[in-house]
Design a protein around this motif. Sequence first.
Motif, short mmCIF file in Angstrom:
data_model
loop_
_atom_site.label_atom_id
_atom_site.label_comp_id
_atom_site.label_asym_id
_atom_site.label_seq_id
_atom_site.Cartn_x
_atom_site.Cartn_y
_atom_site.Cartn_z
N GLY A 112 38.77 26.48 41.37
CA GLY A 112 39.68 25.38 41.71
C GLY A 112 40.75 25.20 40.64
O GLY A 112 41.91 24.93 40.92
N LYS A 113 40.32 25.37 39.40
CA LYS A 113 41.27 25.27 38.28
C LYS A 113 42.29 26.41 38.37
O LYS A 113 43.48 26.21 38.17
CB LYS A 113 40.50 25.31 36.96
CG LYS A 113 41.33 25.07 35.75
CD LYS A 113 40.44 25.03 34.50
CE LYS A 113 41.30 25.00 33.26
NZ LYS A 113 40.53 25.22 32.04
N LEU A 114 41.79 27.60 38.69
CA LEU A 114 42.70 28.74 38.85
C LEU A 114 43.69 28.47 39.98
O LEU A 114 44.90 28.70 39.84
CB LEU A 114 41.90 30.02 39.14
CG LEU A 114 42.72 31.26 39.47
CD1 LEU A 114 43.64 31.64 38.32
CD2 LEU A 114 41.80 32.44 39.82
N ALA A 115 43.19 27.97 41.10
CA ALA A 115 44.08 27.68 42.25
C ALA A 115 45.18 26.71 41.84
O ALA A 115 46.35 26.90 42.17
CB ALA A 115 43.26 27.12 43.41
N ALA A 116 44.80 25.66 41.09
CA ALA A 116 45.80 24.67 40.67
C ALA A 116 46.83 25.28 39.73
O ALA A 116 48.03 24.96 39.80
CB ALA A 116 45.11 23.48 40.01
N ALA A 126 44.68 36.01 35.09
CA ALA A 126 43.26 35.85 35.42
C ALA A 126 42.57 37.17 35.12
O ALA A 126 42.99 38.21 35.62
CB ALA A 126 43.10 35.48 36.89
N TYR A 127 41.54 37.13 34.30
CA TYR A 127 41.00 38.41 33.86
C TYR A 127 39.47 38.37 33.78
O TYR A 127 38.84 37.33 33.69
CB TYR A 127 41.57 38.79 32.49
CG TYR A 127 40.86 38.11 31.34
CD1 TYR A 127 41.15 36.78 31.00
CD2 TYR A 127 39.86 38.78 30.62
CE1 TYR A 127 40.49 36.16 29.96
CE2 TYR A 127 39.18 38.15 29.58
CZ TYR A 127 39.50 36.84 29.26
OH TYR A 127 38.83 36.21 28.25
N VAL A 128 38.92 39.58 33.82
CA VAL A 128 37.51 39.79 33.52
C VAL A 128 37.44 41.00 32.60
O VAL A 128 38.23 41.93 32.74
CB VAL A 128 36.68 39.99 34.82
CG1 VAL A 128 37.22 41.14 35.67
CG2 VAL A 128 35.20 40.19 34.52
N SER A 129 36.53 40.95 31.64
CA SER A 129 36.44 42.04 30.68
C SER A 129 34.97 42.34 30.42
O SER A 129 34.16 41.42 30.27
CB SER A 129 37.15 41.65 29.37
OG SER A 129 37.23 42.74 28.50
N MET A 130 34.62 43.62 30.36
CA MET A 130 33.21 43.99 30.16
C MET A 130 32.94 44.37 28.70
O MET A 130 31.96 43.96 28.10
CB MET A 130 32.83 45.15 31.09
CG MET A 130 32.79 44.73 32.55
SD MET A 130 32.85 46.13 33.69
CE MET A 130 31.36 47.01 33.27
#
Length: 391
Positions: A288-292, A251-255
Amino acid sequence: MITRKLGESVTWLAAVDWERKLFDELIPLPEGTSYNSYVVRGGGKTALVDTSDPSFTAPWLDELDKAGVKSLDYVVANHAEQDHSGSLPAVLARFPASRLVTTPKGKDMLPDLLDLPADRIVTVGDGETLALGGKTLKFIHFPWVHWPETMLTFLEEERILFPCDLFGSHLATGAARAEDDPRWMEAERRYYAEIMMPFRKMIAGGLSKVRALNPALIAPSHGPAIGNPASIMDAYADWTSDRVENRAVIAYVSMHDSTRLMVRHLEGALSSRGVRVDVFRLAGGDIGKLAALLIDAATVVIGTPTVLGGAHPAAAYAAMLANLIRPKARFAAVVGSFGWGGKAAEQLVGLMPALKVEVAGTVMAKGLPREKDFAALDALAATIAEKHKGL
Ligand code: FEO
């Protein structure tokens, strides 16, 4: 509202919420949801199992009228949360002779949550029964699915289980049976991950009580009725077990693309070593998709740039979320970038104390990732792949 017969003595009132987009102002509902309640008619007495969300109180009461409910002896509250209990004040007012049936913990909670009169409440013990005249309701205490007061209700003669939230799904559908809607099992996975996963040990411990009932039909208070109870009980047995898969979720975030480039490299490095990878972009993503995705992944990786010396808030949110829903991941890693320093990786690991994970490694690049950073990602992938061999 959709009203159907369910078995010879049960009327199912489904308040189908096609429009709702969020639950608890947190959980995305891409398929909407429903709030189900059930009227059980015996030879002498009538009981209502659960009520409806407060947003549906007026049409739901109208539907009770249309269903010919002229009197109620008992209103069973399997669960005190307002999406099922929120119409209790209205129904108790409409049927002043009715008694509210719940667990002792439910009696402790409901008057506070809904300002209900405590003298209308009767409590039932685990395994206690209530005779309606030719029909019998049996109450099974099952705390922590997902609040402390929860119980299940079982209609013995027709073997219909009313488990309220347990085995539910956030799925607005016109289908009468789960098996008739191809979206159902994925909706179950999401629902389990978002709501039940933090309590997986308690659920795993209680499943045998449910199996012992041998239900012919499961009628939860969200989503369609389940005509093949073994399918959902088997799925829950697997999800709540300690079994993890040879999978990593990144799971990522990129600037400014540095973290994204690292994530892409790690994805390839893990895949080439036989680890299945799912990449989830946090910005604008459906949690929710991440949780699944996290239900049975062995490793969770968070990718973040450094912002003002710490993790990007979206990455911190993901770490806090994982800490809340407590997936059974055994390993964790943090990758990302920084401009001039910071403690993003340490901060993220510190936000997940409830996850009993081994930190497989952290790789933080200064600015754009270069050869030594990609080599470090290859080493991290090799470490994760090696650890997965022991699963
Ligand atoms: Fe569907 Fe916990 O309420």
